[in-house]
Structure formats: C-alpha cells, structure tokens
Scaffold this motif. Structure first.
Motif, PDB file in Angstrom:
ATOM      1  N   ALA A  99       0.835  -1.217   0.000  1.00 48.51           N
ATOM      2  CA  ALA A  99       0.000   0.000   0.000  1.00 48.51           C
ATOM      3  C   ALA A  99       0.868   1.265   0.000  1.00 48.51           C
ATOM      4  O   ALA A  99       0.578   2.229  -0.715  1.00 48.51           O
ATOM      5  N   ASP A 100       1.961   1.253   0.788  1.00 49.27           N
ATOM      6  CA  ASP A 100       2.890   2.393   0.798  1.00 49.27           C
ATOM      7  C   ASP A 100       3.489   2.590  -0.601  1.00 49.27           C
ATOM      8  O   ASP A 100       3.657   3.714  -1.075  1.00 49.27           O
ATOM      9  N   LYS A 101       3.824   1.477  -1.213  1.00 46.24           N
ATOM     10  CA  LYS A 101       4.442   1.540  -2.542  1.00 46.24           C
ATOM     11  C   LYS A 101       3.472   2.157  -3.551  1.00 46.24           C
ATOM     12  O   LYS A 101       3.844   3.024  -4.347  1.00 46.24           O
ATOM     13  N   ARG A 102       2.228   1.708  -3.476  1.00 47.93           N
ATOM     14  CA  ARG A 102       1.216   2.231  -4.396  1.00 47.93           C
ATOM     15  C   ARG A 102       1.096   3.750  -4.226  1.00 47.93           C
ATOM     16  O   ARG A 102       1.024   4.496  -5.202  1.00 47.93           O
ATOM     17  N   ALA A 103       1.080   4.212  -2.981  1.00 51.06           N
ATOM     18  CA  ALA A 103       0.960   5.657  -2.731  1.00 51.06           C
ATOM     19  C   ALA A 103       2.165   6.409  -3.301  1.00 51.06           C
ATOM     20  O   ALA A 103       2.024   7.501  -3.867  1.00 51.06           O
ATOM     21  N   LEU A 104       3.342   5.808  -3.173  1.00 58.05           N
ATOM     22  CA  LEU A 104       4.557   6.452  -3.687  1.00 58.05           C
ATOM     23  C   LEU A 104       4.539   6.495  -5.221  1.00 58.05           C
ATOM     24  O   LEU A 104       4.929   7.504  -5.825  1.00 58.05           O
ATOM     25  N   VAL A 105       4.066   5.422  -5.838  1.00 55.43           N
ATOM     26  CA  VAL A 105       3.941   5.405  -7.316  1.00 55.43           C
ATOM     27  C   VAL A 105       3.010   6.531  -7.744  1.00 55.43           C
ATOM     28  O   VAL A 105       3.330   7.316  -8.651  1.00 55.43           O
ATOM     29  N   ARG A 106       1.876   6.647  -7.085  1.00 54.35           N
ATOM     30  CA  ARG A 106       0.897   7.686  -7.465  1.00 54.35           C
ATOM     31  C   ARG A 106       1.506   9.067  -7.301  1.00 54.35           C
ATOM     32  O   ARG A 106       1.316   9.950  -8.131  1.00 54.35           O
ATOM     33  N   ARG A 107       2.251   9.257  -6.220  1.00 56.75           N
ATOM     34  CA  ARG A 107       2.832  10.568  -5.957  1.00 56.75           C
ATOM     35  C   ARG A 107       3.891  10.931  -7.016  1.00 56.75           C
ATOM     36  O   ARG A 107       3.977  12.059  -7.474  1.00 56.75           O
ATOM     37  N   ALA A 108       4.675   9.921  -7.409  1.00 57.12           N
ATOM     38  CA  ALA A 108       5.761  10.185  -8.375  1.00 57.12           C
ATOM     39  C   ALA A 108       5.239  10.347  -9.805  1.00 57.12           C
ATOM     40  O   ALA A 108       5.868  11.002 -10.630  1.00 57.12           O
ATOM     41  N   ALA A 109       4.080   9.750 -10.075  1.00 58.32           N
ATOM     42  CA  ALA A 109       3.585   9.686 -11.464  1.00 58.32           C
ATOM     43  C   ALA A 109       3.186  11.047 -12.015  1.00 58.32           C
ATOM     44  O   ALA A 109       3.017  11.196 -13.230  1.00 58.32           O
ATOM     45  N   ASP A 112       1.034  -2.543  -9.288  1.00 61.05           N
ATOM     46  CA  ASP A 112       1.936  -1.469  -9.715  1.00 61.05           C
ATOM     47  C   ASP A 112       1.427  -0.825 -11.002  1.00 61.05           C
ATOM     48  O   ASP A 112       1.411   0.397 -11.151  1.00 61.05           O
ATOM     49  N   ARG A 113       1.030  -1.659 -11.945  1.00 59.38           N
ATOM     50  CA  ARG A 113       0.527  -1.137 -13.225  1.00 59.38           C
ATOM     51  C   ARG A 113      -0.727  -0.305 -12.979  1.00 59.38           C
ATOM     52  O   ARG A 113      -0.888   0.780 -13.538  1.00 59.38           O
ATOM     53  N   GLU A 114      -1.584  -0.824 -12.123  1.00 57.71           N
ATOM     54  CA  GLU A 114      -2.834  -0.128 -11.827  1.00 57.71           C
ATOM     55  C   GLU A 114      -2.576   1.226 -11.154  1.00 57.71           C
ATOM     56  O   GLU A 114      -3.287   2.194 -11.388  1.00 57.71           O
ATOM     57  N   ALA A 115      -1.522   1.294 -10.341  1.00 58.79           N
ATOM     58  CA  ALA A 115      -1.190   2.539  -9.637  1.00 58.79           C
ATOM     59  C   ALA A 115      -0.547   3.563 -10.566  1.00 58.79           C
ATOM     60  O   ALA A 115      -0.396   4.727 -10.195  1.00 58.79           O
ATOM     61  N   GLY A 116      -0.127   3.134 -11.780  1.00 56.90           N
ATOM     62  CA  GLY A 116       0.414   4.112 -12.725  1.00 56.90           C
ATOM     63  C   GLY A 116       1.809   3.819 -13.233  1.00 56.90           C
ATOM     64  O   GLY A 116       2.413   4.675 -13.883  1.00 56.90           O
ATOM     65  N   ALA A 117       2.322   2.618 -12.953  1.00 55.74           N
ATOM     66  CA  ALA A 117       3.667   2.284 -13.455  1.00 55.74           C
ATOM     67  C   ALA A 117       3.620   2.012 -14.959  1.00 55.74           C
ATOM     68  O   ALA A 117       2.797   1.229 -15.419  1.00 55.74           O
ATOM     69  N   HIS A 118       4.532   2.657 -15.691  1.00 56.53           N
ATOM     70  CA  HIS A 118       4.666   2.366 -17.126  1.00 56.53           C
ATOM     71  C   HIS A 118       5.199   0.970 -17.323  1.00 56.53           C
ATOM     72  O   HIS A 118       4.767   0.234 -18.199  1.00 56.53           O
ATOM     73  N   LEU A 119       6.211   0.665 -16.527  1.00 58.96           N
ATOM     74  CA  LEU A 119       6.930  -0.590 -16.670  1.00 58.96           C
ATOM     75  C   LEU A 119       7.164  -1.182 -15.295  1.00 58.96           C
ATOM     76  O   LEU A 119       7.334  -0.434 -14.320  1.00 58.96           O
ATOM     77  N   VAL A 120       7.174  -2.489 -15.228  1.00 60.24           N
ATOM     78  CA  VAL A 120       7.484  -3.188 -13.986  1.00 60.24           C
ATOM     79  C   VAL A 120       8.786  -3.957 -14.199  1.00 60.24           C
ATOM     80  O   VAL A 120       8.894  -4.766 -15.122  1.00 60.24           O
ATOM     81  N   VAL A 121       9.770  -3.655 -13.362  1.00 60.57           N
ATOM     82  CA  VAL A 121      11.059  -4.330 -13.452  1.00 60.57           C
ATOM     83  C   VAL A 121      11.036  -5.559 -12.545  1.00 60.57           C
ATOM     84  O   VAL A 121      10.642  -5.464 -11.381  1.00 60.57           O
ATOM     85  N   ALA A 122      11.455  -6.699 -13.075  1.00 69.75           N
ATOM     86  CA  ALA A 122      11.517  -7.928 -12.281  1.00 69.75           C
ATOM     87  C   ALA A 122      12.920  -8.058 -11.697  1.00 69.75           C
ATOM     88  O   ALA A 122      13.915  -8.047 -12.430  1.00 69.75           O
ATOM     89  N   GLU A 123      12.983  -8.157 -10.380  1.00 66.82           N
ATOM     90  CA  GLU A 123      14.254  -8.150  -9.640  1.00 66.82           C
ATOM     91  C   GLU A 123      15.211  -9.259 -10.067  1.00 66.82           C
ATOM     92  O   GLU A 123      14.836 -10.427 -10.172  1.00 66.82           O
TER      93      GLU A 123
END
Ligand SMILES: C=C(OP(=O)(O)O)C(=O)O
Ligand SMILES: O=S([O-])[O-]
Length: 262
Positions: A118-128, A158-169
């Motif tokens: 949930a924290d990550k999703r909020a950070l993605v939204r903020r950065a987007a 992540d995609r739903e929160a606004g990530a263009h791309l998802v990097v796999a570790e």
C-alpha cells in the motif's frame, strides 16, 4: 561510418522504441564515459538507471543527464535511493531533487526497506505526476522470496497505480528474484509475471549473457531487458539479432534457406 546491411536478421524495433527496451545499470561513470558509450551504442540504450545512491553523491549528475537527453535516452533514478529517502520521511524532497537535476524516470521499489504494498502504491501515485514511473517487484534478500501470487499481484497493482513498466528483480548479480542462487531462471516466476501484466510491460533484470540469451529465446528479440552492464550493450544487441551462438538459430536458419534456394 554506416553499419553494414548484408545479413538477413530478425526484425528489431528501432529507437525511440516502446518494446525491446535495453535498460542499463550505471555504477557511476562520468559524463564523458556516458557520451563515449552513447556515441557508438546510443541507438541500443533506452533507459539508463543510475544505480542505487550513486546519483546522490555525484557532483556531475546533471551534466550526465544532459548527455542522456542529447541521445534520447531515458534517465532513471535508482530505486534504493528513493527507498532510503522514503524510510527517512523525505521521499518528497528526493522526488523534487530528482526532478530538478533532470531525471525523466524514477524507480519505485521496496526491495531494501520495509515498505508495504500500500505504501508503494501511494509512492507510485505521488511520483507519477512528474515522472514516467518504473516499479520493481522482488526482494533483494534471497531468504525473503515472494510467492507466485505475490509476484503476480504486486506487478498488477503497480501497473494499476500508474507504473509504465514493472522491473523484475535480478539485481546486478543475477542471483535473486527471478533467478536462483546459481543464476538459473525461475521460469515459474517469469511465467507468473508475464501472465499478470504481459511481457511488453515488464523489464527482466538479466545481467548475465546466458540469462539474456534465455529471455531472447523465450520472448524474442524485442524482450525488455534490464540491469545490463554498460560494457554489455553491444553484446546484448548481438544476442537479440542472432549474432552470437546462443541465439543464432534464426540467423543460421536464414543462411541455410538462402543456401538451399541457390
Ligand atoms: C540497482 C538497483 O537495484 P537492483 O539491484 O534491484 O537493480 C537500485 O536500486 O538502484
Ligand atoms: O509488506 S507487504 O505487504 O509484503
């Protein structure tokens, strides 16, 4: 001098590209080294990640980003730096600084600090609102591996929160996340991720040549690959084009059919 064109090669996207991305991991080279690499191989580099916190201690970071801009290469802040800033309660300052020095992308990850989904999703939204956000899925600690459902759900979220791309570790080592400790590909994890968001939205961190070859054979020349070492950019391009033994089936196949039709 123009490159030669006498070989029959598999179709390959050209820059600016949306698939077949090569995402490199910069361990902290200077602007002149970046300019030299891109003068030759700029057409094969799409996203340039300044590893972990290197950008923070680099007095010439803005100069290096200007070089990347000149070559149409996307600059991306390392995920670990933003994680540390977030953990210290200064994510906003970090994003404002990154924007100020000219970064186009930021990586949002939670591989090092205890950040919830949930924290990550909020950070993605903020950065987007300022950046093309690239998220990362997967822990860096080999003892804290995700279940297949976690890989799948986090990539989709992540995609739903606004990530263009998802990097796999996979890290710089290629021994965690989508790889086992010996560097072998965890095919069940790769399949789960591809299933969840589609290969076009994934960047597979694949620092080793045998790993890159595996992904090219599995998904074709236009697979998105990440954490490529700066010295390996041309080598990866040859793997994509079937100009190295590991992936040469297609080019050798074309040579055999040409010979047969003669
Ligand atoms: C390089 C980084 O992480 P990883 O090892 O996951 O690619 C980073 O966080 O900048
Ligand atoms: O912190 S979590 O949700 O894995």
């Amino acid at each position: 001098m123009a490159t030669p064109s006498f070989l029959t090669l598999p179709p390959r996207s050209s820059a600016p590209r949306t698939v077949g991305l090569t995402h490199v991991l910069d361990p902290g080279v200077g602007p002149a080294a970046a300019a030299d690499l891109l003068a030759g191989a700029g057409a094969f580099v799409d996203i340039w990640k300044t590893g972990w916190g290197t950008a923070y201690v680099d007095p010439r970071i803005a100069e290096k980003i200007a070089v990347l801009d000149e070559h149409g290469v996307g600059s991306c802040l390392g995920g670990t730096l933003l994680e540390i800033a977030w953990a210290q309660g200064v994510a906003e300052q970090c994003l404002a600084w990154a924007h100020g020095v000219g970064f186009r992308h930021v990586e949002v990850s939670r591989g090092t600090v205890p950040m919830t989904v949930a924290d990550k999703r909020a950070l993605v939204r903020r950065a987007a609102d300022r950046f093309a956000v690239v998220t990362e899925v997967g822990a860096k600690d080999p003892d804290q591996q995700h279940t297949l459902a976690q890989w799948r759900d986090e990539a989709a979220a992540d995609r739903e929160a606004g990530a263009h791309l998802v990097v796999a570790e996979g890290r710089q080592s290629g021994t965690v996340g989508i790889f086992d400790a010996d560097g072998g590909v965890r095919e069940d994890v790769v399949d789960a991720l591809a299933d969840a968001v589609g290969p076009a939205h994934l960047v597979f961190e694949a620092p080793r040549a045998h790993q890159q070859a595996w992904f090219v054979r599995r998904f074709g020349p236009d697979v998105n690959l990440g954490n490529i070492a700066l010295d390996d950019v041309l080598g990866l391009e040859t793997l994509r084009l079937g100009l190295r033994s590991d992936t040469a089936e297609a080019t050798v196949g074309a040579a055999i059919s040409a010979e047969l039709s003669r």
